[in-house]
Design a protein around this motif. Structure first.
Motif, PDB file in Angstrom:
ATOM      1  N   SER A 152       0.643  -1.015   0.265  1.00 19.67           N
ATOM      2  CA  SER A 152       0.215  -0.024   0.046  1.00 19.67           C
ATOM      3  C   SER A 152       0.527   0.840  -0.034  1.00 19.67           C
ATOM      4  N   ASN A 157       2.037   1.846  -3.332  1.00 24.88           N
ATOM      5  CA  ASN A 157       0.986   2.530  -4.120  1.00 24.88           C
ATOM      6  C   ASN A 157       1.054   3.948  -4.327  1.00 24.88           C
ATOM      7  N   LEU A 158       0.822   4.438  -2.704  1.00 20.53           N
ATOM      8  CA  LEU A 158       0.866   5.632  -2.468  1.00 20.53           C
ATOM      9  C   LEU A 158       2.113   6.153  -2.735  1.00 20.53           C
ATOM     10  N   GLU A 194      -6.158   7.345  -7.152  1.00 19.22           N
ATOM     11  CA  GLU A 194      -6.518   7.090  -7.317  1.00 19.22           C
ATOM     12  C   GLU A 194      -7.910   7.571  -8.619  1.00 19.22           C
ATOM     13  N   ILE A 231      -5.190   5.538  -0.358  1.00 21.67           N
ATOM     14  CA  ILE A 231      -4.988   5.261  -2.343  1.00 21.67           C
ATOM     15  C   ILE A 231      -6.482   5.147  -3.474  1.00 21.67           C
ATOM     16  N   GLN A 232      -7.818   4.127  -2.371  1.00 22.53           N
ATOM     17  CA  GLN A 232      -8.845   4.916  -3.043  1.00 22.53           C
ATOM     18  C   GLN A 232      -9.221   6.526  -3.886  1.00 22.53           C
ATOM     19  N   LEU A 274       1.227   7.103  -6.620  1.00 24.37           N
ATOM     20  CA  LEU A 274       0.424   7.674  -6.972  1.00 24.37           C
ATOM     21  C   LEU A 274       0.534   9.191  -6.118  1.00 24.37           C
TER      22      LEU A 274
END
Length: 292
Positions: A159, A162-163, A230, A226-227, A166
């Protein structure tokens, strides 16, 4: 946004091998308490804190000339200029002052590293600065071989990656730092200090003694972040694509007009105008004329 009196700008610095907690005998009987705005200090994490209030300046200067050990707690209301014992969270982090810088404007910046979590049991006095009696908080993590812990640690690292992907504002060095963290406790503290949530939510993470429960709540916060990132990226890409299509269509129309002018050909606008002129000479019913 976070720079101001007793606020921490979240710049975490990893110092491998220097994450050990203080021993109980190293803790003073009465701990000087520094209230800070807009941030929560976690064990093992290093942050700069700008100190501007007179009480706080007295506190850090005396501590710096002594054992350099202070208790750091977050304010429940960051707008309060003179927080008392009722305006702070009761769970905080013991910190060691690594460096102190006196700025030309009179403010003082200290670089502090979090050590142990603690809970205030009794406020001793509030002048010339706040001091309190505290008790250290222990945290529980299962053995590194525990399957649930291993799965949680892997999910947290994924996670975090991913952060980083992004969010272009986070320096790439953070990925290297993340990969080098092996200690489960420090990993949760490091990520908790960086997760994009309100101070009250970070405070919840600090107060949890069960390492598994802290990791689970932290993972919830990170997945939500993350959501959001995104979704923002998806909206940005769609808007950017729509604008690009409009610009492309306008450019092509302009090019067609230039080519038609060069070739002496009539464009659509000229054809329409010519047809309207011819229509004026037609003797047809009004309904047909309007339709035309």
């Amino acid at each position: 946004e976070n720079v101001g009196d007793e606020s921490g700008e979240l710049i975490q610095i990893l110092e491998p091998g220097d994450e050990e907690a203080l021993k109980p005998e190293d803790i003073p009987e009465e701990m000087p308490i520094l209230p800070v705005r807009n941030t929560v200090l976690f064990p093992g994490v290093v942050i700069p804190v700008t100190v501007g209030r007179s009480k706080s300046i007295k506190l850090v200067k005396k501590a710096y000339n002594g054992d350099r050990i202070i208790g750091v707690v977050a304010q429940t209301n960051s707008n309060n200029e003179e927080p008392s014992s009722t305006d702070i969270y009761k769970t905080g982090t013991i910190a060691r002052i690594l460096k102190m810088l006196v700025l030309p404007d009179g403010n003082t910046t200290i670089i502090i590293q979090g050590k142990n979590r603690f809970e205030i049991t009794d406020i001793v006095k509030e002048t010339p600065y706040m001091t309190a009696r505290i008790k250290l908080l222990e945290e529980f993590f299962p053995k590194e071989s525990n399957k649930k812990l291993k799965a949680l640690i892997a999910s947290l690292k994924d996670s975090a990656s991913n952060l980083l992907r992004l969010n272009p504002d986070i320096p790439q060095e953070a990925q290297t730092a993340l990969e080098n963290i092996e200690n489960a406790s420090f990993l949760t503290h490091f990520l908790s200090s960086n997760v994009n949530v309100e101070v009250a939510d970070k405070q919840k993470l600090l107060e949890i003694n069960d390492g598994i429960k802290r990791a689970e709540l932290l993972l919830q916060y990170m997945l939500k972040d993350i959501q959001m990132l995104e979704l923002k990226q998806e909206i940005h890409n769609k808007v950017h694509s729509d604008i690009d299509q409009q610009q492309r269509d306008y450019f092509l129309r302009q090019q067609m007009k230039v080519l038609q002018d060069e070739l002496g050909q009539e464009g659509p606008d000229q054809e329409v105008n010519a047809l309207r002129e011819k229509a004026k000479g037609k003797k047809w019913p009004l309904e047909v004329f309007e339709h035309f």
